[in-house]
Design a protein around this motif. Structure first.
Motif, PDB file in Angstrom:
ATOM      1  N   ARG A 106       0.838  -1.204   0.000  1.00 53.27           N
ATOM      2  CA  ARG A 106       0.000   0.000   0.000  1.00 53.27           C
ATOM      3  C   ARG A 106       0.870   1.249   0.000  1.00 53.27           C
ATOM      4  NH1 ARG A 106       0.002   4.147   3.356  1.00 53.27           N
ATOM      5  NH2 ARG A 106      -0.143   2.823   5.193  1.00 53.27           N
ATOM      6  N   LYS A 108       1.579   2.288 -12.321  1.00 49.74           N
ATOM      7  CA  LYS A 108       0.587   1.330 -11.839  1.00 49.74           C
ATOM      8  C   LYS A 108       0.800  -0.029 -12.508  1.00 49.74           C
ATOM      9  CE  LYS A 108      -3.699   2.688 -11.539  1.00 49.74           C
ATOM     10  NZ  LYS A 108      -5.105   3.045 -11.897  1.00 49.74           N
ATOM     11  N   TYR A 130       2.247   1.712  -3.462  1.00 47.68           N
ATOM     12  CA  TYR A 130       1.227   2.068  -4.455  1.00 47.68           C
ATOM     13  C   TYR A 130       0.820   3.533  -4.334  1.00 47.68           C
ATOM     14  CZ  TYR A 130      -2.969   1.616  -7.345  1.00 47.68           C
ATOM     15  OH  TYR A 130      -3.917   1.759  -8.342  1.00 47.68           O
ATOM     16  N   TYR A 131       0.661   4.007  -3.113  1.00 48.84           N
ATOM     17  CA  TYR A 131       0.211   5.382  -2.900  1.00 48.84           C
ATOM     18  C   TYR A 131       1.356   6.354  -2.622  1.00 48.84           C
ATOM     19  CZ  TYR A 131      -4.561   3.572  -2.703  1.00 48.84           C
ATOM     20  OH  TYR A 131      -5.760   2.985  -3.011  1.00 48.84           O
ATOM     21  N   PHE A 156       3.978  -1.573 -11.136  1.00 48.73           N
ATOM     22  CA  PHE A 156       3.790  -1.949  -9.739  1.00 48.73           C
ATOM     23  C   PHE A 156       3.130  -3.318  -9.641  1.00 48.73           C
ATOM     24  CE2 PHE A 156       0.803  -2.316  -6.208  1.00 48.73           C
ATOM     25  CZ  PHE A 156       1.658  -2.207  -5.118  1.00 48.73           C
ATOM     26  N   TRP A 157       2.056  -3.541 -10.402  1.00 47.17           N
ATOM     27  CA  TRP A 157       1.377  -4.829 -10.343  1.00 47.17           C
ATOM     28  C   TRP A 157       2.232  -5.944 -10.925  1.00 47.17           C
ATOM     29  CZ3 TRP A 157      -1.923  -5.274  -6.828  1.00 47.17           C
ATOM     30  CH2 TRP A 157      -2.797  -4.238  -6.493  1.00 47.17           C
ATOM     31  N   SER A 204       0.736   9.189  -5.854  1.00 45.66           N
ATOM     32  CA  SER A 204      -0.175   8.052  -5.971  1.00 45.66           C
ATOM     33  C   SER A 204      -0.138   7.399  -7.351  1.00 45.66           C
ATOM     34  CB  SER A 204      -1.603   8.496  -5.654  1.00 45.66           C
ATOM     35  OG  SER A 204      -2.508   7.446  -5.834  1.00 45.66           O
ATOM     36  N   ALA A 205      -0.165   6.057  -7.349  1.00 41.88           N
ATOM     37  CA  ALA A 205      -0.225   5.315  -8.608  1.00 41.88           C
ATOM     38  C   ALA A 205      -1.558   5.503  -9.311  1.00 41.88           C
ATOM     39  CB  ALA A 205       0.012   3.830  -8.340  1.00 41.88           C
TER      40      ALA A 205
END
Length: 434
Positions: free
Chosen positions: A114, A347, A117-118, A350-351, A339-340
């Motif tokens: 988290r 994003k 991601y943010y 990241f995944w 933030s992503a």
């Protein structure tokens, strides 16, 4: 955030007297009642509360288990069986503690994900992030030493393999190994040292957690938009808004935890650890607990030498480097947008990083041979490339989506069905880019 005026007002004579001498209630009220938090926090921000709960569970169960455990190679295994069979609710305490370690790591990995991601690691929250990584390291050390205490086959051989890593360091490696072992092999001195440190380190974790929460309250909490709080309309009080959300998430997490404790208590462990340690019989496959498997895969992926660095030293450096690189994350990410949600390319990567980390965990449980080794090398390369290449480059070339002007605007836009997600102009102003 730290300079906000306190709203605590003691109503009794004793409360006023105590507040002027030891304002503990004021500190609690200002930190967990009236403390302003962004109004758009989602359930991804509840893992801090979950981790606090799991730390308490581990501390309480660990203290009681320590009252009945015997740190001697001759009776350690039997003392664990004594806890399971003869101590009132000993089976429950043991299963809560053993499964609690796994669930502790589930929560901390999700908490880290988290944060990544943010963009919770970005200025001015670098120290907050670093303290979090320190907690992760202390957790790893505590979990490893705790895994040795049951004195089963995997406990013994896991300690033998892990402490053997230090011999890869030229000159000082064997000295470090002997210091950890208390001798030349895993034996009674090793068990006593690990038991002592396993009991001590959780209290160190609790101390760093206090610093972590303090740093959070100084800089303020981030939120899914990555935008700083600009007015009181962007915030709500911690209680009841955040506490209710934390309470619900913690309850759900606790239900899943209880399901494992009561119905699948040995699912996350290894069957060989129910066999007493035997230095003359090596298990077919020596593997660590599941939460160490990605790092174990990185260790075994280095099968080649680079100049004076042989494969053994290279693997150890890669394993430690996979954690050390997290300390540098605030400076490796060059993007001004946190933030992503507003970074489409980040994003995606990241995944891919998350999927790669899970894949490394799967590879860590497989034999270090053939295709598994090749796949581990590719995954390890992507792991380090994500931090050292992709993040710095993306921050320079990526065009983020348009950011809302405030948290309130983002909340209202979401309710109305418009997310403000149109791409920003390439020459966006610094204010627009975050």
């Amino acid at each position: 955030m730290s300079g906000d005026h306190s709203t605590y007002n003691p109503t009794t004579g004793f409360g006023k007297w105590m507040d002027s001498r030891l304002p503990l209630m004021r500190l609690t009220h200002d930190s967990f009642v009236s403390y302003p938090v962004p109004r758009n926090l989602n359930y991804a921000y509840t893992f801090g509360a979950i981790l606090s709960m799991m730390l308490v569970v581990q501390l309480l169960t660990g203290i009681v288990l320590a009252m009945h455990y015997a740190a001697s190679t001759g009776i350690a295994f039997n003392s664990v069986e004594h806890i399971m069979r003869d101590v009132n609710f000993g089976w429950l305490l043991r299963y809560m503690h053993a499964n609690g370690a796994s669930f502790f790591f589930v929560a901390v990995y999700l908490h880290i994900a988290r944060g990544m991601y943010y963009g919770s690691y970005k200025a001015p929250r670098e120290v907050l992030w670093i303290l979090g990584v320190v907690i992760l390291l202390l957790m790893m050390a505590t979990a490893f030493m705790g895994y040795v205490l049951p004195w089963g086959q995997m406990s013994f051989w896991g300690a033998t393999v892990i402490t053997g890593f230090f011999t890869a360091f030229p000159g000082i490696g064997e000295t470090i190994q002997q210091f950890l072992l208390g001798g030349f092999a895993v034996d009674n001195a090793t068990l006593n040292r690990f038991y002592s440190l396993h009991y001590l380190l959780p209290f160190m974790i609790a101390g760093v957690v206090v610093l972590h929460v303090w740093a959070l309250h100084v800089t303020g909490q981030t939120n899914p938009t990555g935008i700083e709080i600009k007015s009181k309309t962007d915030t709500v009080q911690f209680t009841p808004y955040a506490t209710i959300k934390d309470g619900l998430a913690t309850s759900v997490f606790l239900l899943v935890f209880c399901w494992f404790v009561f119905y699948m208590p040995n699912f996350l462990g290894h069957a060989d650890n129910y066999i007493q340690a035997n230095s003359l019989k090596t298990p077919a496959h020596i593997v660590p607990e599941w939460y160490f498997l990605p790092f174990y895969a990185i260790l075994r992926a280095i099968t080649f030498s680079i100049g004076p660095i042989d494969s053994k030293l290279g693997g150890v450096l890669a394993m430690f480097g996979s954690i050390a690189v997290l300390f540098l994350l605030p400076w490796l990410d060059t993007s001004k947008v946190r933030s992503a949600v507003y970074r489409p390319w980040y994003k995606l990567f990241f995944w891919l990083f998350v999927a790669n980390a899970i894949f490394l965990g799967w590879l860590g449980a497989k034999p270090a041979e053939g295709t598994y080794t090749t796949l581990a090398q590719i995954s390890t390369l992507f792991y380090f490339a994500f931090f050292l290449v992709i993040l710095p480059v993306l921050g320079l070339i990526e065009t983020p989506r348009r950011l809302p002007n405030s948290i309130t605007e983002a909340v209202l836009a979401k309710r109305s069905g418009s997310g403000g997600s149109k791409p920003a102009a390439a020459a966006a102003s610094p204010e627009t880019r975050g």
